[in-house]
Design a protein around this motif. Sequence first.
Motif, short mmCIF file in Angstrom:
data_model
loop_
_atom_site.label_atom_id
_atom_site.label_comp_id
_atom_site.label_asym_id
_atom_site.label_seq_id
_atom_site.Cartn_x
_atom_site.Cartn_y
_atom_site.Cartn_z
N PHE A 160 -9.76 -8.65 8.55
CA PHE A 160 -8.85 -7.54 8.90
C PHE A 160 -9.10 -6.38 7.94
O PHE A 160 -9.05 -6.54 6.72
CB PHE A 160 -7.39 -7.97 8.80
CG PHE A 160 -6.43 -6.86 9.16
CD1 PHE A 160 -5.97 -6.71 10.45
CD2 PHE A 160 -5.99 -5.95 8.20
CE1 PHE A 160 -5.10 -5.68 10.79
CE2 PHE A 160 -5.12 -4.91 8.53
CZ PHE A 160 -4.68 -4.78 9.84
N TRP A 163 -3.88 -9.69 14.96
CA TRP A 163 -5.31 -9.63 14.74
C TRP A 163 -5.95 -10.95 15.23
O TRP A 163 -5.26 -11.96 15.37
CB TRP A 163 -5.59 -9.41 13.26
CG TRP A 163 -7.01 -9.42 12.82
CD1 TRP A 163 -7.57 -10.23 11.89
CD2 TRP A 163 -8.06 -8.54 13.26
NE1 TRP A 163 -8.90 -9.93 11.71
CE2 TRP A 163 -9.23 -8.89 12.55
CE3 TRP A 163 -8.12 -7.50 14.19
CZ2 TRP A 163 -10.45 -8.24 12.74
CZ3 TRP A 163 -9.33 -6.85 14.38
CH2 TRP A 163 -10.47 -7.22 13.66
N PRO A 175 -5.56 -12.65 7.67
CA PRO A 175 -6.30 -11.74 6.79
C PRO A 175 -7.81 -11.68 7.03
O PRO A 175 -8.43 -10.69 6.64
CB PRO A 175 -6.02 -12.33 5.41
CG PRO A 175 -5.94 -13.81 5.65
CD PRO A 175 -5.30 -13.95 7.02
N GLU A 198 2.62 1.50 7.84
CA GLU A 198 2.07 0.21 8.25
C GLU A 198 0.67 0.43 8.76
O GLU A 198 0.36 1.48 9.36
CB GLU A 198 2.94 -0.46 9.31
CG GLU A 198 4.26 -0.96 8.73
CD GLU A 198 5.26 -1.43 9.77
OE1 GLU A 198 6.19 -2.17 9.38
OE2 GLU A 198 5.16 -1.04 10.94
N PRO A 224 -7.71 -2.43 7.49
CA PRO A 224 -6.83 -1.36 7.99
C PRO A 224 -7.64 -0.18 8.50
O PRO A 224 -8.59 0.27 7.85
CB PRO A 224 -6.01 -0.98 6.75
CG PRO A 224 -6.06 -2.19 5.87
CD PRO A 224 -7.41 -2.80 6.11
N ARG A 262 0.90 0.61 1.73
CA ARG A 262 0.20 1.34 2.79
C ARG A 262 0.68 2.79 2.88
O ARG A 262 -0.08 3.68 3.26
CB ARG A 262 0.39 0.63 4.14
CG ARG A 262 -0.28 -0.73 4.20
CD ARG A 262 -1.72 -0.68 3.75
NE ARG A 262 -2.39 -1.97 3.85
CZ ARG A 262 -3.44 -2.30 3.13
NH1 ARG A 262 -3.96 -1.44 2.25
NH2 ARG A 262 -4.01 -3.49 3.28
N GLU A 277 -1.02 -5.84 10.58
CA GLU A 277 -1.44 -6.49 9.34
C GLU A 277 -0.47 -7.61 8.99
O GLU A 277 0.73 -7.39 8.91
CB GLU A 277 -1.49 -5.45 8.21
CG GLU A 277 -2.07 -6.00 6.92
CD GLU A 277 -2.31 -4.93 5.87
OE1 GLU A 277 -3.06 -5.20 4.92
OE2 GLU A 277 -1.73 -3.82 6.01
N ASN A 302 -5.37 -2.53 12.82
CA ASN A 302 -6.77 -2.48 13.20
C ASN A 302 -6.85 -2.31 14.72
O ASN A 302 -5.84 -2.48 15.42
CB ASN A 302 -7.50 -3.74 12.76
CG ASN A 302 -8.99 -3.49 12.53
OD1 ASN A 302 -9.58 -2.55 13.05
ND2 ASN A 302 -9.62 -4.36 11.75
N THR A 307 5.81 -7.39 10.65
CA THR A 307 4.54 -6.69 10.44
C THR A 307 4.54 -5.27 10.98
O THR A 307 3.91 -4.39 10.39
CB THR A 307 3.39 -7.49 11.10
OG1 THR A 307 3.64 -7.61 12.51
CG2 THR A 307 3.27 -8.88 10.50
#
Length: 230
Positions: free
Chosen positions: A159, A108, A156, A214, A161, A204, A151, A217, A17
């Motif tokens: 979440f 996350w 998910p 990448e 970005p 991204r 991420e 959050n 990730t």
Amino acid sequence: MRTIMAIGGHVGDMELTAGGVLASAAVRGDKIVTVALTGGERGNPPDKTVSEYRTQKIEEANQFAKELGGEAVIFKYTDGELPDNEEVRWELCDTIRKYKPNVLITHWKNSMHKDHSLTHQIVNAAQFYAGLASIERALPPHWAAGPYYAENWEDPTDFKPYVYVEVTEEGYQLWEKAINHHWFALHSPSYPYKEYYSNLKRIRGIDARKKYAEAFNIQEREKRIIRNEL
């Protein structure tokens, strides 16, 4: 030189990730420390026992870190059985104090995997413990910025970005080489991990007007833009 510590619930989580950002930082000369709170061994291939796969996963973590000139730390806990207790929080606190990272990256808060959600909580507590001068441990206090939440297709829910970080061309090429050490990233029968995260880095990147990036959050309380004027 800065130190970046990426803390995942399993070996391979952060390598996939946040691996592009880690590799890009390594190319710039920063030190990378990956921490896995469990081995991630329950995704074992049919020809290996869970115990055998844990040994393999530890070696894979070390090989990935070696490619980046960094270090891998793997805690003793078993995949799927990460405890929700103070012992693991203090252990991570001491790890943060030992390596003195400038920045923390982790999961996350919402995930389909309990180890991921729990890791999120553990990291936030350990960050607090590590930075508090009034808490006496074997090592002196150290405050690390973040955490930045990576991420992940397994994390998910809610979440969004918020921070986009460029993955340089050199960083992407290093990541592509390093991630090949992880068997599951290439060969998992349940999910095409490397393919997914390779494409996500490109998506991204397009979002950020870069070739690769990448997304992360952060805590809601940190989402403030301060300017002297518009």
